[in-house]
Scaffold this active site. Structure first.
Site, mmCIF file in Angstrom:
data_model
loop_
_atom_site.group_PDB
_atom_site.id
_atom_site.type_symbol
_atom_site.label_atom_id
_atom_site.label_comp_id
_atom_site.label_asym_id
_atom_site.label_seq_id
_atom_site.Cartn_x
_atom_site.Cartn_y
_atom_site.Cartn_z
ATOM 1 C CB THR A 122 -0.873 0.050 1.270
ATOM 2 O OG1 THR A 122 -1.608 -1.162 1.372
ATOM 3 C CG2 THR A 122 -1.844 1.235 1.244
ATOM 4 N N GLY A 179 -9.439 -4.730 1.650
ATOM 5 C CA GLY A 179 -8.982 -4.236 2.947
ATOM 6 C C GLY A 179 -9.454 -2.817 3.208
ATOM 7 C CG ASP A 180 -6.772 -0.329 5.358
ATOM 8 O OD1 ASP A 180 -6.247 -1.337 4.834
ATOM 9 O OD2 ASP A 180 -6.135 0.722 5.586
ATOM 10 C CB THR A 187 -0.213 1.909 5.125
ATOM 11 O OG1 THR A 187 0.378 0.841 4.379
ATOM 12 C CG2 THR A 187 0.819 2.484 6.068
ATOM 13 N N GLY A 233 -5.146 -4.485 6.899
ATOM 14 C CA GLY A 233 -6.382 -3.832 6.517
ATOM 15 C C GLY A 233 -7.591 -4.188 7.341
HETATM 16 N N1 GLY Z 1 -3.832 -1.933 4.008
HETATM 17 C C1 GLY Z 1 -4.009 -2.623 2.810
HETATM 18 C C2 GLY Z 1 -4.817 -3.823 2.906
HETATM 19 O O1 GLY Z 1 -4.848 -4.457 3.954
HETATM 20 O O2 GLY Z 1 -5.439 -4.184 1.931
#
Ligand code: GLY
Length: 297
Positions: free
Chosen positions: A156, A185-186, A206, A209
């Site tokens: 990320t 994810g987030d 980051t 997520g």
């Molecule tokens: N932070 C990126 C993910 O977990 O997809």
């Protein structure tokens, strides 16, 4: 004065350098972040986001991105997109040309093609090699860490920007390496991976997520700043709360970064190590952060 942040040492440097060029060319704050993330997405040697990122367990790269503009809380996002670059630009087009916030999967790809994007194979020889290692390794998902690089791969890049009380947050990701196809994810989730509000500031995330999403990490950081905390205090407060409430954050990197209205910036990490790039006055420097619960051995 513009301040811009980007995450992780190698991909973050590519992103911040491209954002500085865009700044010097007089582009808008929002476009500086889009151009920064696009450069990192397009870089074939970065094992991070976009081209040459690590794929899902089917061997396909699935990309997510989001952007939020604090002037009017406008936001755009895409998730689970295959074979399209740059997805941060696609997220910006969703924001600017549709009444929606997020488009997903094959339909997001169709939207990209309708907007002039060209389908591409994003797998490089190096990520094909690592995917084979993953398939052949007994423990599967551990294979990607057996790297000879100085820095392990990151998935990320998150960027934040501030200019005269205006804030933008943006993030682009390939998600977790060798994830279950369809896992999101987030990063493309407004409030989890990005949040910006010109009344207060902006924040991004980051790392792991699922935990950052459950914490609504970016929104929480902005709301802590609304209550009077500085960017650094807000990031620490989010990570402290995650450590208290989310045991899975104890051995995984969960990072929150923020910009406040008073000219401050901040970042905090639950466990592991993290490098942040900061650009001010057209030059950049990096700052290292160690996890509140310890750095990597
Ligand atoms: N932070 C990126 C993910 O977990 O997809």
């Amino acid at each position: 004065m513009r301040t811009m942040l980007s995450t992780w040492l190698r991909p973050g440097k590519v992103a911040i350098d491209a954002a500085i060029v865009a700044d010097q060319e007089g582009d808008s704050l929002e476009n500086c972040l889009v151009r920064g993330l696009s450069a990192a997405e397009d870089h074939p040697e970065l094992i991070a986001i976009g081209r040459g990122a690590l794929p899902n367990s089917d061997g396909e790269i699935e990309l997510d991105a989001a952007i939020m503009n604090g002037s009017d809380l406008s936001a755009g996002a895409v998730c689970g997109v295959r074979g399209i670059l740059p997805v941060i630009k696609l997220a910006q087009i969703v924001k600017d040309t549709t009444p929606y916030v997020m488009l997903a999967g094959e339909q997001a790809r169709r939207f990209a093609l309708a907007n002039g994007f060209v389908p591409e194979n994003l797998m490089t020889d190096e990520v094909n090699r690592r995917y084979q290692m993953y398939l052949e390794s007994p423990e599967r998902s551990k294979a990607y860490v057996h790297s000879t690089e100085d820095e392990p791969p990151h998935d990320t890049v998150t960027m934040l920007g501030r200019e005269d009380g205006h804030f933008v947050a943006a993030s682009s990701t390939s998600g977790l390496p060798f994830k279950l196809p369809g896992r999101i994810g987030d990063s493309p989730i407004v409030g989890a991976g990005v949040y910006a509000d010109d009344e207060v500031g902006c924040a991004g995330a980051t790392g792991m997520g699922e935990e950052l999403w459950k914490a609504c990490a970016s929104f929480r950081a902005v709301e802590f700043m609304r209550q009077g905390m500085s960017a650094q205090q807000a990031c620490d407060a989010v990570i402290d709360q995650m450590i208290r409430r989310q045991p899975a954050s104890h051995q995984r990197e969960c990072v929150v970064l923020a910009l406040d209205k008073n000219g401050g910036y901040g970042a905090s990490i639950s466990w592991g190590d993290f490098d942040l790039w900061i650009s001010e006055h057209g030059t950049s420097r990096s700052q290292h952060y160690s996890g509140k619960l310890g750095a990597k051995a």
